[in-house]
Design an enzyme around this catalytic site. Structure first.
Site, PDB file in Angstrom:
ATOM      1  N   HIS A 112       0.854  -1.193   0.000  1.00  0.00           N
ATOM      2  CA  HIS A 112       0.000   0.000   0.000  1.00  0.00           C
ATOM      3  C   HIS A 112       0.885   1.237   0.000  1.00  0.00           C
ATOM      4  CE1 HIS A 112      -1.293   3.277   2.789  1.00  0.00           C
ATOM      5  NE2 HIS A 112      -2.312   3.338   1.950  1.00  0.00           N
ATOM      6  N   ASN A 114       0.401   5.838  -0.242  1.00  0.00           N
ATOM      7  CA  ASN A 114      -0.399   7.049  -0.445  1.00  0.00           C
ATOM      8  C   ASN A 114       0.529   8.238  -0.305  1.00  0.00           C
ATOM      9  OD1 ASN A 114      -1.994   9.469   0.433  1.00  0.00           O
ATOM     10  ND2 ASN A 114      -3.695   8.076   0.078  1.00  0.00           N
TER      11      ASN A 114
END
Length: 314
Positions: A112, A114
């Site tokens: 992940h 971001n």
């Protein structure tokens, strides 16, 4: 800075999706481009599902110029808003790129990231200079089966990226990552961490933009060799079952604890499909499973690490 960050996330998304597609014989990312009403920005959600290498992979970019509801502001760090009256909606701008990859093979880890740039305007002067600005982000790895060489490679890549900008960054942001991705109701971490910083504005925008760009561009050299090596590794039904149980933990964290999910769903016009893109295609919950408790097993080895973070970088 707005223009430069928009250009970066668009380029980043294109680079990542095209490279990940090289690991798929036929499956491709499907793009869902959308414009927000009233010149409020745009987004592009690119998702690949049911591939041979990836069960689900998503890479989203979002550019928004709108106002934050009071509920959304309360999902953010309070010290940024000591000037806020607690009621007024706040004009804001954000440009960011987020990614989650769930491989099919249980020996290949989920990942992940971001990265985002945020501005908050004074509601009394919505076109004036930002009342506050910051960058945020991070990248973390979530294996079902632990390979120490993979963990060391991943963390060493991000330590190298951090050290180019500040030797204090990696230990600080690794610790922050270990703390953030902890699942309190399970007493364990979601994965083996990486780096995480909720927001930083402690130096010039130029310096921090270069840092964000460095970290986000480190994704491919940090992850691609791992998934390329593990994607065709043989696995058993037992190992697949364990992967599904670990994905259940992933879902629990994202829906119960993740501030990004809560913030997105608290927006006035949430794009729910894009916000929940991070969830795996499949997951599993069992009542008090014995898997993961047997001393000497690979599953127990992972569980021990998830309860006590390790320094992986060389």
């Amino acid at each position: 800075m707005r223009t430069r960050m928009i250009a970066h996330v668009k380029s980043l998304q294109e680079c990542i999706t095209s490279n990940l597609e090289e690991l798929e014989p036929t499956a491709k990312f499907q793009s869902s481009y959308y414009l927000r009403d009233g010149k409020k920005g745009f987004g592009d959600s690119r998702v690949l599902q049911d591939g041979e290498t990836f069960e689900k992979a998503g890479c989203n970019i979002s550019v928004i110029k709108s106002t934050l509801s009071a509920a959304a502001v309360r999902q953010m760090r309070a010290e940024r808003f000591d000037w806020w009256d607690g009621v007024s909606e706040l004009p804001y701008f954000v440009a960011g790129c987020s990614l989650v990859v769930h491989p099919r093979n249980p020996h290949a880890p989920t990942i992940h990231f971001n990265y985002r740039y945020f501005e908050i305007q004074d509601p009394k002067d919505p076109e004036g200079p930002p009342k506050a600005w910051w960058f945020g982000g991070g990248t973390d790895l979530t294996p079902s089966y632990l390979y120490e060489e993979d963990a060391s490679h991943f963390h060493s890549m991000f330590k190298g990226a951090c050290d180019k900008h500040d030797s204090d960054y990696y230990p600080k942001f690794k610790s922050w990552c270990d703390t953030y991705f902890y699942i309190p109701h399970r007493g364990e971490s979601r994965g083996i961490g990486g780096i995480f910083f909720d927001d930083i504005a402690d130096r010039s925008q130029e310096d921090l933009f270069k840092f964000i760009r460095e970290c986000s561009n480190t994704f491919l050299p940090a992850y691609y060799p791992i998934v390329e090596k593990r994607r065709d590794q043989k696995f058993t039904e037992h190992e697949k079952r364990w992967q599904q149980l670990r994905r259940g933990r992933y879902v629990e964290f994202n829906l119960v604890h993740d501030r990004g999910t809560k913030f997105g769903l608290a927006m006035k016009e949430p794009r729910t499909e894009s916000i929940l893109m991070s969830l795996p295609l499949t997951a599993r919950w069992e009542y008090e499973p014995d898997i993961g408790t047997l001393a000497g097993s690979e599953e127990k080895k992972l569980m021990d690490i998830l309860k006590t973070p390790v320094e992986w970088a060389k």
